[in-house]
Design a protein around this motif. Structure first.
Motif, PDB file in Angstrom:
ATOM      1  N   TRP A   1     -20.505 -26.132 -28.638  1.00  0.00           N
ATOM      2  CA  TRP A   1     -19.069 -26.239 -28.402  1.00  0.00           C
ATOM      3  C   TRP A   1     -18.656 -27.492 -27.635  1.00  0.00           C
ATOM      4  CZ3 TRP A   1     -20.594 -21.442 -29.811  1.00  0.00           C
ATOM      5  CH2 TRP A   1     -19.676 -20.640 -30.499  1.00  0.00           C
ATOM      6  N   PRO A   2     -17.765 -28.293 -28.213  1.00  0.00           N
ATOM      7  CA  PRO A   2     -17.021 -29.235 -27.364  1.00  0.00           C
ATOM      8  C   PRO A   2     -16.159 -28.391 -26.422  1.00  0.00           C
ATOM      9  CG  PRO A   2     -16.679 -29.708 -29.708  1.00  0.00           C
ATOM     10  CD  PRO A   2     -17.345 -28.372 -29.622  1.00  0.00           C
ATOM     11  N   VAL A   3     -15.816 -28.915 -25.294  1.00  0.00           N
ATOM     12  CA  VAL A   3     -15.108 -28.113 -24.295  1.00  0.00           C
ATOM     13  C   VAL A   3     -13.744 -27.627 -24.794  1.00  0.00           C
ATOM     14  CG1 VAL A   3     -13.973 -30.062 -23.144  1.00  0.00           C
ATOM     15  CG2 VAL A   3     -14.586 -28.025 -21.826  1.00  0.00           C
ATOM     16  N   TYR A   4     -13.190 -28.314 -25.793  1.00  0.00           N
ATOM     17  CA  TYR A   4     -11.854 -27.966 -26.280  1.00  0.00           C
ATOM     18  C   TYR A   4     -11.880 -27.008 -27.476  1.00  0.00           C
ATOM     19  CZ  TYR A   4     -13.115 -31.596 -29.638  1.00  0.00           C
ATOM     20  OH  TYR A   4     -13.773 -32.333 -30.591  1.00  0.00           O
ATOM     21  N   ARG A   5     -13.050 -26.751 -28.040  1.00  0.00           N
ATOM     22  CA  ARG A   5     -13.094 -25.898 -29.234  1.00  0.00           C
ATOM     23  C   ARG A   5     -12.931 -24.429 -28.843  1.00  0.00           C
ATOM     24  NH1 ARG A   5     -16.051 -25.783 -34.850  1.00  0.00           N
ATOM     25  NH2 ARG A   5     -15.919 -23.548 -35.254  1.00  0.00           N
ATOM     26  N   GLN A   6     -12.231 -23.699 -29.694  1.00  0.00           N
ATOM     27  CA  GLN A   6     -12.034 -22.271 -29.450  1.00  0.00           C
ATOM     28  C   GLN A   6     -13.266 -21.464 -29.874  1.00  0.00           C
ATOM     29  OE1 GLN A   6      -9.838 -21.534 -27.580  1.00  0.00           O
ATOM     30  NE2 GLN A   6      -7.872 -22.509 -28.031  1.00  0.00           N
ATOM     31  N   PRO A   7     -13.580 -20.337 -29.195  1.00  0.00           N
ATOM     32  CA  PRO A   7     -12.768 -19.750 -28.120  1.00  0.00           C
ATOM     33  C   PRO A   7     -13.156 -20.221 -26.720  1.00  0.00           C
ATOM     34  CG  PRO A   7     -14.504 -18.228 -28.681  1.00  0.00           C
ATOM     35  CD  PRO A   7     -14.682 -19.416 -29.595  1.00  0.00           C
ATOM     36  N   TYR A   8     -13.956 -21.284 -26.627  1.00  0.00           N
ATOM     37  CA  TYR A   8     -14.370 -21.787 -25.324  1.00  0.00           C
ATOM     38  C   TYR A   8     -13.151 -22.097 -24.453  1.00  0.00           C
ATOM     39  CZ  TYR A   8     -17.724 -24.278 -22.253  1.00  0.00           C
ATOM     40  OH  TYR A   8     -18.532 -24.689 -21.218  1.00  0.00           O
ATOM     41  N   ALA A   9     -12.176 -22.792 -25.021  1.00  0.00           N
ATOM     42  CA  ALA A   9     -10.976 -23.157 -24.254  1.00  0.00           C
ATOM     43  C   ALA A   9     -10.172 -21.922 -23.872  1.00  0.00           C
ATOM     44  CB  ALA A   9     -10.118 -24.122 -25.067  1.00  0.00           C
ATOM     45  N   ALA A  10     -10.036 -20.962 -24.784  1.00  0.00           N
ATOM     46  CA  ALA A  10      -9.271 -19.748 -24.499  1.00  0.00           C
ATOM     47  C   ALA A  10      -9.960 -18.892 -23.443  1.00  0.00           C
ATOM     48  CB  ALA A  10      -9.065 -18.945 -25.780  1.00  0.00           C
ATOM     49  N   LEU A  11     -11.293 -18.865 -23.469  1.00  0.00           N
ATOM     50  CA  LEU A  11     -12.044 -18.156 -22.433  1.00  0.00           C
ATOM     51  C   LEU A  11     -11.770 -18.765 -21.065  1.00  0.00           C
ATOM     52  CD1 LEU A  11     -15.397 -17.641 -24.371  1.00  0.00           C
ATOM     53  CD2 LEU A  11     -14.058 -15.799 -23.326  1.00  0.00           C
ATOM     54  N   ARG A  12     -11.676 -20.080 -21.015  1.00  0.00           N
ATOM     55  CA  ARG A  12     -11.364 -20.753 -19.741  1.00  0.00           C
ATOM     56  C   ARG A  12      -9.964 -20.372 -19.263  1.00  0.00           C
ATOM     57  NH1 ARG A  12     -14.252 -24.722 -17.966  1.00  0.00           N
ATOM     58  NH2 ARG A  12     -14.899 -25.256 -20.096  1.00  0.00           N
ATOM     59  N   ASP A  13      -9.018 -20.306 -20.181  1.00  0.00           N
ATOM     60  CA  ASP A  13      -7.662 -19.879 -19.808  1.00  0.00           C
ATOM     61  C   ASP A  13      -7.695 -18.482 -19.193  1.00  0.00           C
ATOM     62  OD1 ASP A  13      -6.696 -22.244 -20.881  1.00  0.00           O
ATOM     63  OD2 ASP A  13      -6.136 -21.341 -22.799  1.00  0.00           O
ATOM     64  N   GLU A  14      -8.436 -17.581 -19.835  1.00  0.00           N
ATOM     65  CA  GLU A  14      -8.551 -16.220 -19.315  1.00  0.00           C
ATOM     66  C   GLU A  14      -9.219 -16.210 -17.946  1.00  0.00           C
ATOM     67  OE1 GLU A  14      -7.540 -13.111 -20.566  1.00  0.00           O
ATOM     68  OE2 GLU A  14      -6.341 -14.400 -21.849  1.00  0.00           O
ATOM     69  N   LEU A  15     -10.225 -17.060 -17.770  1.00  0.00           N
ATOM     70  CA  LEU A  15     -10.919 -17.124 -16.482  1.00  0.00           C
ATOM     71  C   LEU A  15      -9.983 -17.592 -15.380  1.00  0.00           C
ATOM     72  CD1 LEU A  15     -13.528 -16.864 -14.854  1.00  0.00           C
ATOM     73  CD2 LEU A  15     -14.072 -19.234 -15.475  1.00  0.00           C
ATOM     74  N   ILE A  16      -9.167 -18.591 -15.664  1.00  0.00           N
ATOM     75  CA  ILE A  16      -8.221 -19.101 -14.670  1.00  0.00           C
ATOM     76  C   ILE A  16      -7.255 -18.002 -14.250  1.00  0.00           C
ATOM     77  CG2 ILE A  16      -6.280 -20.689 -14.329  1.00  0.00           C
ATOM     78  CD1 ILE A  16      -7.863 -22.710 -16.093  1.00  0.00           C
ATOM     79  N   VAL A  17      -6.710 -17.281 -15.215  1.00  0.00           N
ATOM     80  CA  VAL A  17      -5.797 -16.172 -14.905  1.00  0.00           C
ATOM     81  C   VAL A  17      -6.513 -15.132 -14.048  1.00  0.00           C
ATOM     82  CG1 VAL A  17      -4.494 -14.253 -15.894  1.00  0.00           C
ATOM     83  CG2 VAL A  17      -4.355 -16.509 -16.953  1.00  0.00           C
ATOM     84  N   ASN A  18      -7.755 -14.832 -14.396  1.00  0.00           N
ATOM     85  CA  ASN A  18      -8.530 -13.843 -13.660  1.00  0.00           C
ATOM     86  C   ASN A  18      -8.808 -14.304 -12.231  1.00  0.00           C
ATOM     87  OD1 ASN A  18     -11.435 -12.803 -12.773  1.00  0.00           O
ATOM     88  ND2 ASN A  18     -10.584 -11.278 -14.178  1.00  0.00           N
TER      89      ASN A  18
END
Length: 546
Positions: A394-411
């Motif tokens: 995964w490049p850092v921007y490819r999904q779902p890697y990026a979406a997982l990061r979004d969820e982590l930030i919210v968490n």
């Protein structure tokens, strides 16, 4: 030139979309086609040129809005203010002290004020209140509630005939539901909507089933100005905007008001497209999702290029997948069938099927995290991100890697782990946002940057700041807030509650800066320090490995 925007769908319907002064008109679309290559219906085409960030259309409120079950507890059923966000984090547009109270009758809906309760009552709740009271605490799916609303409003002549006819002109996809075996469930839910709304003597079961199917296939997500999902909305005008995976417009809400704004320049006679799905997903996942829910094959300019764009690029060649990851994938295939899911398709070779399995597992972790409690979600998210990172795919921007990061930030924000949340925000700001959302006024980019600005402001108020020598979190917060302030006029509109709340925060920061450096600071010194903090912010983007 001034453009007439849609203020009320009934008024627009009565005037006729062919009116040359209207900002758009219906015509046959050539993008969304069925299996035979035939157009599946009309789209909306621009009658004038639109610049990026311009208001294309606005309606005071959709015909129907239906809240998620959990949001019935903390959201006004009239203006859709979500009280969970009062004066915290990014939702600074929520009025101080706002609360919601139960309707004394039905005990199901809540309102933030007497004015909102009265408005909802006059708009049709007076016909539903006693019916809903009899249902007690029985959970009713939001799509069924939306269908009940539509039937009740028509029964009592609340929906004008023209708007009702526009609604009926939207495709129901009944034949598609019959073909995929889901029509039985459609009939069951429609029967409930009919009986619960006490309209079974007015509409026959086939009509109600078709209406319920329209709700499922033409509803859009009800969102806050910071893109938090609250439920669904149904409106005949909004339902006529077609999808593209490379949209030139998007929908943003300001309370109950729904605005369609241009993301890119739109030329006269060009079709106006919004997106129904997350268009940052890979090609095959986008196609599968659109086919499953909306029953069409997307032929937009982006999809015509297939799986060749950045959304589908891996960080390594498939043949270079590490041996240990091949073994991991082989183990997964014994218990999971991710590789056979069309949404995960990568290719037909053994290695490509391994990659499809790993990709499917990553998406499964993302979906599981969204259903889990904050405590459980963190572990699931981290496992998913670790899989993406360790695979080397995964490049850092490819999904779902990026979406997982979004969820982590919210968490992390929800659980108070602010330093790690900041590091993740910085990585996203530097490496992901410019790639996924290259337009600075893209609403997702604006909201994510605002989230980061508010976190920086928090650290500016802490004695130790972020703990990095030389970091001035106050200036970094100001820089980020200024970016959001400039972009929000385009992303949300200059008079939106969101833009006004950002302006208020920016003014507050400006006054604080004046108090700390004086009324006439040395501009060269300030600019030099700002450049230094910009560089430091970029360095923070590399603090964490994954």
């Amino acid at each position: 030139m001034p453009v007439k925007h849609v203020l009320n769908v009934a008024e627009e319907a009565e005037e006729g979309w062919a009116n040359s002064s209207a900002p758009f008109r219906p015509a046959k679309s050539q993008v969304c086609v069925n299996e035979k290559g035939e157009s599946t219906g009309n789209g909306l085409f621009a009658n004038v040129d639109f610049e990026p960030g311009q208001l294309v259309a606005s309606i005071r409120r959709p015909i129907v809005g239906s809240l998620d079950t959990e949001r019935l507890l903390d959201t006004c059923a009239n203006c859709y203010v979500w009280t969970e966000g009062v004066s915290t984090g990014t939702r600074t547009y929520v009025p101080e002290g706002v609360k919601v109270s139960k309707c004394a009758g039905c005990q199901r809906f809540r309102y933030c004020s007497k004015a909102c309760q009265k408005a909802a009552w006059n708009r049709g709740h007076k016909y539903q209140c006693k019916i809903l009271k009899k249902l007690g605490e029985r959970e009713i799916p939001k799509a069924v509630l939306a269908c009940m609303d539509l039937l009740t409003m028509k029964k009592h002549d609340i929906i004008p005939d023209e708007a009702w006819n526009m609604l009926l002109s939207l495709p129901s996809h009944v034949d598609d539901f019959k073909a995929n075996g889901n029509y039985g469930n459609i009939e069951l839910m429609a029967m409930g909507a009919s009986q619960f709304s006490v309209t079974q003597d007015l509409f026959d079961k086939d009509f109600v089933a078709a209406m319920y199917a329209r709700v499922l296939t033409n509803s859009l997500t009800l969102i806050t100005p910071t893109l938090d999902p609250l439920g669904i909305i149904v409106d005949p005008m909004l339902g006529h905007f077609n999808h593209s995976c490379d949209p030139n417009a998007y929908i943003i809400m300001d309370g109950a008001e729904v605005n369609v704004r241009s993301l890119k320049p739109i030329k006269k006679d060009e079709e106006i497209f919004i997106s129904y799905i997350d268009t940052t997903n890979p090609y095959y996942r986008r196609q599968y999702e659109l086919k499953q829910r909306w029953f069409f094959t997307c032929k937009c300019a982006k999809c015509q290029k297939g799986a060749t764009l950045d959304e589908d690029k891996w960080a390594i060649y498939p043949k270079d997948l590490p041996q240990e990851m091949q073994q991991v994938a082989e183990m997964m295939t014994k218990n999971e069938s991710f590789a056979s899911d069309p949404a995960n398709y990568v290719g037909n070779s053994k290695i490509e099927k391994y990659i499809a399995t790993i990709q499917g597992k990553a998406y499964a972790e993302y979906e599981a995290a969204q259903r889990a409690s904050p405590e459980q979600a963190k572990e699931i998210i981290v496992n998913g991100m670790r899989l993406c990172h360790q695979s080397g795919l995964w490049p850092v921007y490819r999904q779902p890697y990026a979406a997982l990061r979004d969820e982590l930030i919210v968490n992390l924000l929800a659980t108070g782990v602010y330093p790690v949340a900041w590091a993740q925000c910085a990585k996203r700001y530097k490496h992901i946002q410019p790639k996924l959302y290259p337009v600075p006024s893209h609403p997702v980019r604006v909201v994510q940057t605002w989230q980061m600005a508010m976190l920086a402001a928090y650290f500016a108020g802490e004695e130790e700041g972020i703990g990095a020598p030389g970091a001035n979190m106050g200036l970094i917060a100001m820089m980020l807030t200024k970016q959001v302030l400039d972009a929000s006029a385009l992303s949300h509109g200059p008079n939106s509650a969101f833009a006004r709340s950002v302006k208020s925060k920016a003014d507050e920061m400006s006054e604080e800066l004046k108090r700390s450096v004086g009324q006439n600071p040395d501009r060269d010194v300030i600019n030099k320090e700002l450049e230094s903090q910009k560089e430091m912010l970029m360095e923070m983007g590399d603090w964490i490995q994954y």
